[in-house]
Design a protein around this motif. Structure first.
Motif, PDB file in Angstrom:
ATOM      1  N   ASP A 197     -40.785  46.008  32.232  1.00 27.43           N
ATOM      2  CA  ASP A 197     -40.839  45.037  30.992  1.00 27.43           C
ATOM      3  C   ASP A 197     -41.721  44.927  30.468  1.00 27.43           C
ATOM      4  OD1 ASP A 197     -39.665  43.814  33.441  1.00 27.43           O
ATOM      5  OD2 ASP A 197     -41.075  43.642  34.830  1.00 27.43           O
ATOM      6  N   CYS A 198     -41.886  46.047  29.928  1.00 26.27           N
ATOM      7  CA  CYS A 198     -43.211  46.224  28.154  1.00 26.27           C
ATOM      8  C   CYS A 198     -42.540  46.640  27.180  1.00 26.27           C
ATOM      9  CB  CYS A 198     -44.396  46.991  28.351  1.00 26.27           C
ATOM     10  SG  CYS A 198     -45.074  47.145  27.355  1.00 26.27           S
ATOM     11  N   PRO A 199     -41.855  45.515  26.507  1.00 25.22           N
ATOM     12  CA  PRO A 199     -41.216  45.524  25.206  1.00 25.22           C
ATOM     13  C   PRO A 199     -41.660  46.778  24.192  1.00 25.22           C
ATOM     14  CG  PRO A 199     -42.325  42.871  24.528  1.00 25.22           C
ATOM     15  CD  PRO A 199     -42.074  43.994  26.001  1.00 25.22           C
ATOM     16  N   LEU A 200     -42.506  46.193  23.818  1.00 25.78           N
ATOM     17  CA  LEU A 200     -42.927  47.088  23.580  1.00 25.78           C
ATOM     18  C   LEU A 200     -42.928  48.883  24.075  1.00 25.78           C
ATOM     19  CD1 LEU A 200     -45.871  45.955  21.662  1.00 25.78           C
ATOM     20  CD2 LEU A 200     -43.893  46.199  20.556  1.00 25.78           C
ATOM     21  N   CYS A 201     -43.649  48.988  24.672  1.00 25.91           N
ATOM     22  CA  CYS A 201     -43.956  50.496  25.200  1.00 25.91           C
ATOM     23  C   CYS A 201     -42.587  50.822  25.812  1.00 25.91           C
ATOM     24  CB  CYS A 201     -44.594  49.636  26.870  1.00 25.91           C
ATOM     25  SG  CYS A 201     -45.773  49.284  27.692  1.00 25.91           S
ATOM     26  N   MET A 202     -41.062  49.703  25.552  1.00 25.72           N
ATOM     27  CA  MET A 202     -39.632  50.351  25.997  1.00 25.72           C
ATOM     28  C   MET A 202     -39.326  51.430  24.794  1.00 25.72           C
ATOM     29  SD  MET A 202     -38.669  50.201  29.219  1.00 25.72           S
ATOM     30  CE  MET A 202     -37.305  51.290  28.862  1.00 25.72           C
ATOM     31  N   ASP A 250     -39.760  53.630  36.340  1.00 25.00           N
ATOM     32  CA  ASP A 250     -40.117  51.802  36.389  1.00 25.00           C
ATOM     33  C   ASP A 250     -40.894  52.054  37.148  1.00 25.00           C
ATOM     34  OD1 ASP A 250     -40.287  49.641  35.107  1.00 25.00           O
ATOM     35  OD2 ASP A 250     -38.203  49.319  34.810  1.00 25.00           O
ATOM     36  N   ILE A 251     -41.470  51.425  37.099  1.00 24.77           N
ATOM     37  CA  ILE A 251     -42.906  50.725  38.099  1.00 24.77           C
ATOM     38  C   ILE A 251     -42.616  49.691  38.059  1.00 24.77           C
ATOM     39  CG2 ILE A 251     -44.187  52.532  37.758  1.00 24.77           C
ATOM     40  CD1 ILE A 251     -45.937  50.005  35.675  1.00 24.77           C
ATOM     41  N   GLY A 252     -41.354  48.648  37.950  1.00 23.44           N
ATOM     42  CA  GLY A 252     -41.567  47.505  37.981  1.00 23.44           C
ATOM     43  C   GLY A 252     -40.338  47.450  38.709  1.00 23.44           C
ATOM     44  N   SER A 253     -39.348  48.798  39.187  1.00 22.77           N
ATOM     45  CA  SER A 253     -38.323  48.303  39.345  1.00 22.77           C
ATOM     46  C   SER A 253     -38.613  48.350  41.372  1.00 22.77           C
ATOM     47  CB  SER A 253     -37.626  49.992  39.387  1.00 22.77           C
ATOM     48  OG  SER A 253     -36.152  50.293  40.329  1.00 22.77           O
TER      49      SER A 253
END
Length: 212
Positions: A81-86, A106-109
């Protein structure tokens, strides 16, 4: 009279002749060359069996999706969910197509499991970058980036961070970014994110439907 005729004949024979005319070759000596043909030679084209062989090699060397990699060397836990990280994740994914050494998680999955990732919970990994080596070793901060980059042929990018005091300085800079990255990227505080995940987990548990 004879002298005048002889003199006239002498003058005529001494006049320079037209060199351009005399330099022309005799028609029988001219050789005309046909322009080169641009059509490919039939024997230069690959045969059907050769084309099938090349396609078979290409298909055999195609890498599996990173989620299904069996022989990964390092696992990257990232916040999807982090745009810069992606941006960085996508760059590494592209490089990984040629190496197949990084497994991306993806830890947000909804499928993320701490048990499958050395007991690293969502809140812990949200605090800073974590990577897991194939032998189970957990690395964090700039070392994690350095290991990841090394596995896709970009080790030179972080090579200098192996030496002190460069390594400590780099970790300090990254630590500042990690602490404030949610604010920098316009996301809510970690407490609100955790609360939203808790409610989502309860909803999934009660109704088997994971919708926020």
């Amino acid at each position: 009279m004879a002298l005048r005729v002889a003199a006239s004949a002498s003058r005529l024979s001494s006049r320079p002749q037209n060199p351009s005319f005399l330099s022309l070759p005799h028609p029988n000596t001219l050789k005309f060359h046909n322009p080169p043909s641009h059509q490919p030679r039939l024997d230069a084209l690959p045969s059907l069996s050769q084309r099938r062989h090349v396609r078979a090699i290409t298909e055999a060397t195609a890498l599996e999706p990173d989620e299904e990699l069996k022989d990964w060397k390092i696992k990257m836990l990232y916040d999807g969910d982090c745009p810069l990280c992606m941006r960085e994740v996508n760059m590494l994914r592209e490089r990984n197509k040629s190496y197949g050494t990084i497994k991306f998680v993806d830890i947000g999955s909804d499928d993320y499991s701490p048990e499958d990732n050395q007991g690293l919970h969502y809140e812990t990994v949200m605090g800073r970058i974590h990577a897991i080596l194939s032998d189970g070793t957990v690395v964090t901060d700039v070392e994690a980036f350095r290991r990841l980059y090394e596995h896709v042929g970009l080790g030179w990018v972080y090579a200098i961070t192996k030496y002190e005091p460069i390594g400590k300085i780099a970790d300090s800079v990254y630590g500042f970014w990690a602490k404030y990255r949610l604010q920098i990227t316009g996301r809510p505080p970690i407490e609100e994110i955790l609360e939203a995940r808790r409610k989502k987990g309860e909803l999934c548990k009660d109704s088997n439907a994971c919708k926020m």
